[in-house]
Design an enzyme around this catalytic site. Structure first.
Site, PDB file in Angstrom:
ATOM      1  N   THR A 145       0.859  -1.207  -0.106  1.00 44.58           N
ATOM      2  CA  THR A 145       0.008  -0.071   0.197  1.00 44.58           C
ATOM      3  C   THR A 145       0.861   1.160  -0.055  1.00 44.58           C
ATOM      4  O   THR A 145       1.793   1.262   0.723  1.00 44.58           O
ATOM      5  CB  THR A 145      -0.835   0.138   1.386  1.00 44.58           C
ATOM      6  OG1 THR A 145      -0.026   0.260   2.468  1.00 44.58           O
ATOM      7  CG2 THR A 145      -1.876  -1.015   1.442  1.00 44.58           C
TER       8      THR A 145
ATOM      9  N   GLU B 185      -5.875  -3.306  -0.116  1.00 42.01           N
ATOM     10  CA  GLU B 185      -6.094  -4.382   1.136  1.00 42.01           C
ATOM     11  C   GLU B 185      -7.494  -5.055   0.658  1.00 42.01           C
ATOM     12  O   GLU B 185      -7.786  -6.234   1.376  1.00 42.01           O
ATOM     13  CB  GLU B 185      -6.306  -3.532   2.238  1.00 42.01           C
ATOM     14  CG  GLU B 185      -5.135  -3.225   2.895  1.00 42.01           C
ATOM     15  CD  GLU B 185      -4.838  -1.897   2.642  1.00 42.01           C
ATOM     16  OE1 GLU B 185      -5.356  -1.271   1.590  1.00 42.01           O
ATOM     17  OE2 GLU B 185      -4.121  -1.000   3.422  1.00 42.01           O
TER      18      GLU B 185
ATOM     19  N   LYS C  91     -13.333  17.720  12.433  1.00 43.25           N
ATOM     20  CA  LYS C  91     -14.339  17.857  13.763  1.00 43.25           C
ATOM     21  C   LYS C  91     -14.610  19.272  14.099  1.00 43.25           C
ATOM     22  O   LYS C  91     -13.934  19.924  14.727  1.00 43.25           O
ATOM     23  CB  LYS C  91     -13.590  16.819  14.805  1.00 43.25           C
ATOM     24  CG  LYS C  91     -15.089  16.384  15.720  1.00 43.25           C
ATOM     25  CD  LYS C  91     -14.938  15.159  16.485  1.00 43.25           C
ATOM     26  CE  LYS C  91     -16.166  14.686  16.929  1.00 43.25           C
ATOM     27  NZ  LYS C  91     -15.959  13.588  17.894  1.00 43.25           N
TER      28      LYS C  91
ATOM     29  N   TRP D 169     -18.817  15.823  12.776  1.00 41.07           N
ATOM     30  CA  TRP D 169     -17.917  15.777  11.384  1.00 41.07           C
ATOM     31  C   TRP D 169     -18.331  16.367  10.418  1.00 41.07           C
ATOM     32  O   TRP D 169     -19.610  16.411  10.082  1.00 41.07           O
ATOM     33  CB  TRP D 169     -18.196  14.346  11.138  1.00 41.07           C
ATOM     34  CG  TRP D 169     -17.428  13.280  12.135  1.00 41.07           C
ATOM     35  CD1 TRP D 169     -18.527  12.697  13.186  1.00 41.07           C
ATOM     36  CD2 TRP D 169     -16.396  13.131  12.911  1.00 41.07           C
ATOM     37  NE1 TRP D 169     -17.594  11.810  14.016  1.00 41.07           N
ATOM     38  CE2 TRP D 169     -16.520  12.060  13.834  1.00 41.07           C
ATOM     39  CE3 TRP D 169     -15.052  13.630  12.538  1.00 41.07           C
ATOM     40  CZ2 TRP D 169     -15.203  11.540  14.531  1.00 41.07           C
ATOM     41  CZ3 TRP D 169     -13.999  13.415  13.163  1.00 41.07           C
ATOM     42  CH2 TRP D 169     -13.992  12.242  14.638  1.00 41.07           C
TER      43      TRP D 169
END
Lengths: 542, 542
Positions: free
Chosen positions: B186, B329, B440, B445
């Site tokens: 990755t 993944e 935040k 959020w």
């Protein structure tokens, strides 16, 4: 070195939870014997599966006990398709057309502890229940028929049981993907039926294959009506595939009359359906009478598709029949007659011939042809023929309780299918016979299925079966047993003349018998065994 | 009770032998750096794979040794995709865009014994080879570029090795389906790259998924051009899927310029292609200049698809971009933005919004969203958002050599993807942010990806990235970093006015910075880390 991927079993709880979570809004319609329809959403159906899981516990079915079903295609039958394997039990679909002795043999051999029976089928099952001491409960699925329900402590009512059961909460878990999920007995034309036991893994992989573009290609956008019975090789895997894809489902119930089927297609805008050739032969006269324009695919399998029938559908409906080949031992999808791109410039005649081939093996399935006597592998030149052998993760390795003693498997573990085929260089199979029906004439094989196809192309012929009869010089010679179209007749000379341009000269039948119908097995295949018995000692003309 | 099905491993030799046996007549085209093309049939390619298998033995690569590749998308690269895993080795695709230090880290960490390098990429790899003592051979794939080839005993020529090798005879066998087939690191924006190790089983199952109707739907009839690099999560699984389906393949080689790509589509009648949004943004100006009518599907993934871009393709080409979501993944396909039938009556606007959603999980993949702080699962009401977690047989369970210490996995073994999404009741995911990019503000959020999408809908905006900057009262507030279209300018007031009808009031950016370009990672994703560093200590206006 090992991969570092999650260890997630390929097991049927995934199919259930996926359908429940993603496709709760989709619909399942079941036609009732009284002409009405039952409609449930997948969410409602899933809740019933959860209740049924509890019912199986309540009835005391063993942890891996066999759960028999004796049912038409209905959404209730589909409840059992999931509730049994998702709780670790084994679904056992009983063929409602078996002879009572075979039915009793099969239910006992499998060890069925409970059998779920459609009320409209109760009179076929109940009279034999005393011969099945292992069957402790007979749960009646009341489909609205007026069959009398016996007063007996073994009889339970499906709806009452469901209503009384708490829905199983949480997620179903089957950790061992190799554990048994379902079983189905082959209806061989000789000997006792033999049990094929599907694993969760095999069923899951086979279900994935029903989604692929060059296969059944089931999509969430489809409305699927399985006409092929759910007691026959998992209805070709369509029910599980439909849940995985999220299709709508239409179940025809007991009435498989052509009128009922086209009604359902028109009313519910069915896009995909599937069944044996006989079904589509019977439906054919009706296809211009209804709006069947929603259909995009009609699967056909179980026996070879007559070319003329396929072409009738193609020209009149715009949708040719699409061949699926397989058998109970192959879950069942082995090959499909999807046309390859190498045929893009083929003539109409070549395309018509290609459409009725059995086609290319599905991914994960390997196939080969071998001489039925020596086992030698034959080339893929579309000329040499041999017995079809198959290997793959959804192909049987043996029969339940070791029946058959492995004689149907090669030393390297491949299934000997009993079908005889040629293969073209593109890997497309074309069945020419069953090994046991092959005619050996003067040291050469005659493929009777191939010969029948050519005979059935004659405009006067409705159906035809060819068997070998003894011949002093050639050992065997072909006898054509023909059902003519209504009001027609046919002579041997006419038939031979028609066939001369189509088959090798030594394939031409030596004799012709006009018969009323071709005898069929319990799953609708030609029963040549019956014909051979009928014409035992047949005297060929000189 | 166990199923009685054949024990056949899900492993890549099946892909190879199927392609060789059924699809030998199909074609693979590779564009060369000199403007020419190499064309091989699958039969010729397969013979090269068989030779390459022998070469890996001759080079002394260990039984499960890592075989590195440093290559463009070419049919030669695909030889390695099969020859390495089919002989038990592990394919390791190296990202050609890595920083040299990361490249060296990755090749050493994986334990590469040999690296196959395109001649046109040799200057990026060779200077670092002395830091890689484990790499005993550097095999040059001569793609016709004029890069000088060093005179060094480690250097070998691919074609010479193949010519000298006997083709491996017989069938490849990988018995343990859980053994490693391939690995890919990755390219995280923080820390060292981490290795994901694919098993034969995971790769095989993922390949099947590339064939399904409601997925990539690869068919034998397709001509597929993977633009997404083969060094990036197996090019989304397309190469293996194409071999399994039997498609023709077109490999673009090193020249990914828009002109080269549309040339290839037109010349070879490409039906399916796939790449990151940047590719399709660059191609857009050319789509009316060529005959691209052969295209039926354009996959897009790697980052969110701007709605305007998707609509441009739909209206001008008749083919909207089709979203694939996943990551290294996840092999990588997790979801696809295929539209559900519940949208049949949706307005154009609703459809446009639906098309850029990440979509529904693929079969065998399970997904959920959870509060990134508490881990509590969030409802699928398309309003509540949470971190996307994934489980399934082609989802990573850990990183190679235990890197990351499991912090990216939940206690019950699910992958924490770092993406933040909402999910609608039909199971369609809509990414709103990365967990590490979430802002935040006042205890709530703000999804920066969602906000960016809305900003990018402004006609003056070419690209936009939003980051959080410190705020005394609200903790964090959004700063919009915007690249305007050529010749345009934009004020904060204009932007806020445009956004007012589109997002919640408290999402409106507090500040706007015009920038020349949004910095990108080595795989073309927005690098917000770079932006955060650049605007560290940024003073918001009062």
């Amino acid at each position: 070195m090992l991969g570092l991927m999650q260890d997630r079993p390929l097991s049927l709880p995934h199919v259930f939870h996926r359908a429940e979570q993603l496709f709760g809004h989709k619909r399942m319609v079941t036609a009732r014997p009284d002409g009405g329809e039952d409609v449930v959403t997948v969410a409602q159906w899933a809740e019933r599966v959860r209740r049924l899981a509890t019912v199986l516990d309540t009835l005391g079915v063993s942890a891996d006990g066999r759960v028999g079903t004796f049912c038409w295609n209905t959404s209730r039958h589909l409840e059992l398709y999931l509730a049994a394997p998702c709780t670790g039990r084994v679904l056992h679909t009983l063929n409602i057309r078996l002879h009572p002795d075979q039915l009793v043999y099969v239910a006992e051999h499998a060890g069925d502890e409970v059998v779920f029976v459609d009320r409209s089928l109760l009179s076929l099952f109940w009279p034999h229940v005393d011969r099945l001491p292992g069957v402790r409960h007979v749960v009646v699925l009341d489909d609205g028929s007026d069959t009398e329900i016996p007063d007996d402590p073994r009889i339970r009512d499906h709806e009452e049981l469901l209503a009384a059961a708490e829905p199983f909460a949480g997620r179903f878990v089957v950790e061992d993907e190799n554990s048994a999920a379902a079983m189905c007995y082959t209806s061989g034309t000789t000997g006792n039926p033999k049990g094929v036991v599907y694993s969760h893994r095999s069923t899951m992989l086979h279900s994935l294959i029903t989604l692929i573009a060059d296969g059944p290609a089931l999509s969430e956008r489809d409305v699927v009506m399985p006409v092929v019975p759910m007691f026959h090789a998992n209805a070709w895997g369509l029910p599980y595939g439909c849940l995985l894809a999220g299709t709508d489902l239409v179940f025809p119930g007991p009435d498989l009359s052509p009128a009922a089927l086209v009604d359902l297609v028109e009313r519910h805008r069915v896009t995909i359906t599937g069944g044996v050739p006989t079904i589509w032969m019977n439906v054919l006269p009706l296809i211009d009478t209804r709006d069947l324009s929603s259909l995009r695919t009609i699967f056909c399998g179980g026996s070879a598709i007559p070319k003329a029938l396929c072409e009738e559908y193609r020209t009149r409906l715009g949708v040719p029949l699409l061949h699926i080949w397989g058998m109970t031992e192959t879950s069942p999808i082995g090959t499909m007659g999807v046309l390859g791109s190498h045929l893009d410039d083929a003539s109409d005649e070549e395309l018509a011939a290609a459409r009725v081939r059995q086609g290319r093996p599905m991914p994960l399935v390997e196939m080969r042809i071998a001489d039925p006597e020596t086992g030698e592998q034959m080339p893929w030149d579309d000329h040499a023929s041999g017995e079809v052998q198959a290997a793959g993760p959804w192909i049987a390795s043996e029969y339940f309780r070791g029946e058959g003693g492995g004689s149907q498997f090669t030393d390297d573990g491949w299934l000997k299918t009993g079908d005889v085929a040629t293969v073209d260089p593109y890997g497309s199979f074309r069945l020419v016979d069953r090994t046991k029906d092959l005619i050996k004439s003067g040291g050469e094989w005659i493929g009777t299925v191939e010969l029948e196809n050519e005979i059935m192309a004659h405009p006067k012929v409705a159906e035809a079966a060819v068997i070998g009869v003894a011949h002093p010089q050639w050992v065997e010679r072909p006898l054509a047993c023909v059902v003519v179209e209504e009001g027609q007749t046919l002579t041997l000379d006419e038939l031979r003349e028609f066939l001369e341009a189509r088959v090798a000269k030594w394939w031409l039948p030596d004799a012709l018998e006009l018969i009323d119908e071709v005898p069929k097995t319990s799953v609708g295949k030609f029963s040549k065994k019956t014909l051979r018995e009928r014409f035992d000692g047949y005297a060929l003309p000189d």
